[in-house]
Design a protein around this motif. Sequence first.
Motif, PDB file in Angstrom:
ATOM      1  N   ARG A 295      15.161   0.405  23.907  1.00  0.00           N
ATOM      2  CA  ARG A 295      14.897  -0.613  22.872  1.00  0.00           C
ATOM      3  C   ARG A 295      13.787  -0.258  21.887  1.00  0.00           C
ATOM      4  N   GLN A 296      12.987   0.764  22.152  1.00  0.00           N
ATOM      5  CA  GLN A 296      11.896   1.053  21.220  1.00  0.00           C
ATOM      6  C   GLN A 296      12.435   1.689  19.952  1.00  0.00           C
ATOM      7  N   MET A 297      12.162   1.058  18.835  1.00  0.00           N
ATOM      8  CA  MET A 297      12.600   1.571  17.531  1.00  0.00           C
ATOM      9  C   MET A 297      11.702   2.751  17.144  1.00  0.00           C
ATOM     10  N   ILE A 298      12.341   3.839  16.765  1.00  0.00           N
ATOM     11  CA  ILE A 298      11.601   5.055  16.424  1.00  0.00           C
ATOM     12  C   ILE A 298      12.006   5.464  15.023  1.00  0.00           C
TER      13      ILE A 298
ATOM     14  N   SER B 248       0.814  -1.220   0.000  1.00  0.00           N
ATOM     15  CA  SER B 248       0.000   0.000   0.000  1.00  0.00           C
ATOM     16  C   SER B 248       0.838   1.256   0.000  1.00  0.00           C
ATOM     17  N   GLY B 249       2.112   1.126  -0.040  1.00  0.00           N
ATOM     18  CA  GLY B 249       2.943   2.327  -0.028  1.00  0.00           C
ATOM     19  C   GLY B 249       4.022   2.214   1.023  1.00  0.00           C
ATOM     20  N   ALA B 250       4.545   3.344   1.402  1.00  0.00           N
ATOM     21  CA  ALA B 250       5.637   3.351   2.382  1.00  0.00           C
ATOM     22  C   ALA B 250       5.085   2.923   3.720  1.00  0.00           C
ATOM     23  N   ASN B 251       5.218   1.645   3.986  1.00  0.00           N
ATOM     24  CA  ASN B 251       4.614   1.069   5.185  1.00  0.00           C
ATOM     25  C   ASN B 251       5.413   1.487   6.406  1.00  0.00           C
ATOM     26  N   VAL B 252       4.941   2.497   7.111  1.00  0.00           N
ATOM     27  CA  VAL B 252       5.672   2.982   8.272  1.00  0.00           C
ATOM     28  C   VAL B 252       5.283   2.139   9.466  1.00  0.00           C
ATOM     29  N   LEU B 253       6.262   1.475  10.023  1.00  0.00           N
ATOM     30  CA  LEU B 253       6.034   0.574  11.139  1.00  0.00           C
ATOM     31  C   LEU B 253       6.208   1.285  12.472  1.00  0.00           C
ATOM     32  N   THR B 254       5.307   0.991  13.407  1.00  0.00           N
ATOM     33  CA  THR B 254       5.458   1.417  14.793  1.00  0.00           C
ATOM     34  C   THR B 254       5.847   0.193  15.612  1.00  0.00           C
ATOM     35  N   PHE B 255       6.971   0.295  16.288  1.00  0.00           N
ATOM     36  CA  PHE B 255       7.510  -0.843  17.024  1.00  0.00           C
ATOM     37  C   PHE B 255       7.120  -0.802  18.497  1.00  0.00           C
ATOM     38  N   GLY B 256       7.016  -1.995  19.079  1.00  0.00           N
ATOM     39  CA  GLY B 256       6.919  -2.115  20.521  1.00  0.00           C
ATOM     40  C   GLY B 256       8.306  -2.107  21.140  1.00  0.00           C
ATOM     41  N   ALA B 257       8.356  -2.157  22.462  1.00  0.00           N
ATOM     42  CA  ALA B 257       9.635  -2.109  23.173  1.00  0.00           C
ATOM     43  C   ALA B 257      10.336  -3.459  23.181  1.00  0.00           C
ATOM     44  N   GLY B 258       9.653  -4.496  22.770  1.00  0.00           N
ATOM     45  CA  GLY B 258      10.289  -5.800  22.645  1.00  0.00           C
ATOM     46  C   GLY B 258      10.165  -6.659  23.883  1.00  0.00           C
ATOM     47  N   SER B 259      10.342  -7.959  23.667  1.00  0.00           N
ATOM     48  CA  SER B 259      10.413  -8.940  24.759  1.00  0.00           C
ATOM     49  C   SER B 259      11.796  -9.581  24.705  1.00  0.00           C
ATOM     50  N   ARG B 260      12.532  -9.440  25.796  1.00  0.00           N
ATOM     51  CA  ARG B 260      13.881 -10.033  25.829  1.00  0.00           C
ATOM     52  C   ARG B 260      13.787 -11.437  26.394  1.00  0.00           C
ATOM     53  N   LEU B 261      14.140 -12.399  25.564  1.00  0.00           N
ATOM     54  CA  LEU B 261      14.109 -13.798  25.972  1.00  0.00           C
ATOM     55  C   LEU B 261      15.530 -14.283  26.237  1.00  0.00           C
ATOM     56  N   THR B 262      15.723 -14.858  27.404  1.00  0.00           N
ATOM     57  CA  THR B 262      17.003 -15.476  27.759  1.00  0.00           C
ATOM     58  C   THR B 262      16.752 -16.949  28.043  1.00  0.00           C
ATOM     59  N   VAL B 263      17.434 -17.798  27.308  1.00  0.00           N
ATOM     60  CA  VAL B 263      17.280 -19.241  27.499  1.00  0.00           C
ATOM     61  C   VAL B 263      18.547 -19.781  28.163  1.00  0.00           C
ATOM     62  N   LEU B 264      18.355 -20.380  29.328  1.00  0.00           N
ATOM     63  CA  LEU B 264      19.504 -20.878  30.102  1.00  0.00           C
ATOM     64  C   LEU B 264      19.803 -22.331  29.788  1.00  0.00           C
TER      65      LEU B 264
ATOM     66  N   TYR C  92      11.607   1.738  -0.772  1.00  0.00           N
ATOM     67  CA  TYR C  92      11.646   2.762   0.259  1.00  0.00           C
ATOM     68  C   TYR C  92      12.860   2.517   1.147  1.00  0.00           C
ATOM     69  N   LEU C  93      13.375   3.598   1.665  1.00  0.00           N
ATOM     70  CA  LEU C  93      14.509   3.516   2.587  1.00  0.00           C
ATOM     71  C   LEU C  93      14.164   4.263   3.862  1.00  0.00           C
ATOM     72  N   PHE C  94      14.650   3.744   4.966  1.00  0.00           N
ATOM     73  CA  PHE C  94      14.315   4.311   6.264  1.00  0.00           C
ATOM     74  C   PHE C  94      15.569   4.386   7.141  1.00  0.00           C
ATOM     75  N   TRP C  95      15.544   5.323   8.046  1.00  0.00           N
ATOM     76  CA  TRP C  95      16.465   5.314   9.184  1.00  0.00           C
ATOM     77  C   TRP C  95      15.616   5.226  10.449  1.00  0.00           C
ATOM     78  N   TYR C  96      15.973   4.242  11.288  1.00  0.00           N
ATOM     79  CA  TYR C  96      15.325   4.083  12.587  1.00  0.00           C
ATOM     80  C   TYR C  96      16.364   4.307  13.672  1.00  0.00           C
ATOM     81  N   LYS C  97      15.880   4.820  14.790  1.00  0.00           N
ATOM     82  CA  LYS C  97      16.719   5.063  15.964  1.00  0.00           C
ATOM     83  C   LYS C  97      16.253   4.123  17.058  1.00  0.00           C
ATOM     84  N   GLN C  98      17.207   3.497  17.766  1.00  0.00           N
ATOM     85  CA  GLN C  98      16.864   2.614  18.872  1.00  0.00           C
ATOM     86  C   GLN C  98      17.655   3.018  20.111  1.00  0.00           C
ATOM     87  N   PRO C  99      17.021   3.777  21.003  1.00  0.00           N
ATOM     88  CA  PRO C  99      17.685   4.159  22.250  1.00  0.00           C
ATOM     89  C   PRO C  99      17.840   2.946  23.165  1.00  0.00           C
ATOM     90  N   PRO C 100      18.544   3.103  24.268  1.00  0.00           N
ATOM     91  CA  PRO C 100      18.703   1.972  25.198  1.00  0.00           C
ATOM     92  C   PRO C 100      17.383   1.373  25.673  1.00  0.00           C
TER      93      PRO C 100
END
Lengths: 117, 117
Positions: free
Chosen positions: B43-46, A101-117, B33-41
């Motif tokens: 972790r949220q990609m902006i 649909s065009g320049a698909n601008v993504l909004t990201f979440g803060a992420g889930s950090r997984l650590t497997v021991l 399309y080309l993008f620049w994203y910033k990821q502060p400590p």
Amino acid sequence: GAGVSQSPRYKVAKRGQDVALRCDPISGHVSLFWYQQALGQGPEFLTYFQNEAQLDKSGLPSDRFFAERPEGSVSTLKIQRTQQEDSAVYLCASSQQGAGSGANVLTFGAGSRLTVL
Amino acid sequence: AQTVTQSQPEMSVQEAETVTLSCTYDTSENNYYLFWYKQPPSRQMILVIRQEAYKQQNATENRFSVNFQKAAKSFSLKISDSQLGDTAMYFCAFMKQAPNSGYALNFGKGTSLLVTP
């Protein structure tokens, strides 16, 4: 909600355990993506949903990885029989537009950090 | 497959100075399309800035601008009047534009930028 919400923020699992990571996208967003980000690396694409349809799962590293979005909103990424190499940050992103649909601008979440021991 | 290369793993700049982060990519696509994203400590990609390949004019967002050289497949980010809050990982990303695709972002490995007082 105002942004993409992911839970849990941190998860520690013993090798062999199953884990489930949840993503709550922005309300009304059509597209939902999962990415895996290893330490010191850029995010790697895992899978893509357009509404409830999983249009691309080519990035899932093995059949231990499974994602679903049954009602076209909340998504769950499940990892079965976790291995140490699964340790990473799992990012979810959503977009208002559908594929192509065009320049698909993504909004990201803060992420889930997984650590497997 | 598209590849994105960021050749500077780390960079440092003094507050109020200008810094340029480099990015090159490899693709056989003509529309993308080309993008620049910033990821502060945190972790949220902006999203910092985006550029449509069919546009010759370089994109600008306040203190952030790009130098897009399509023939050279180069997409550098210039940050003017650097601020302490610009300290973050910066990722260059590529998205192709095509029917039923154009939804997967391919990321580079990132450049860690430190802004010093």
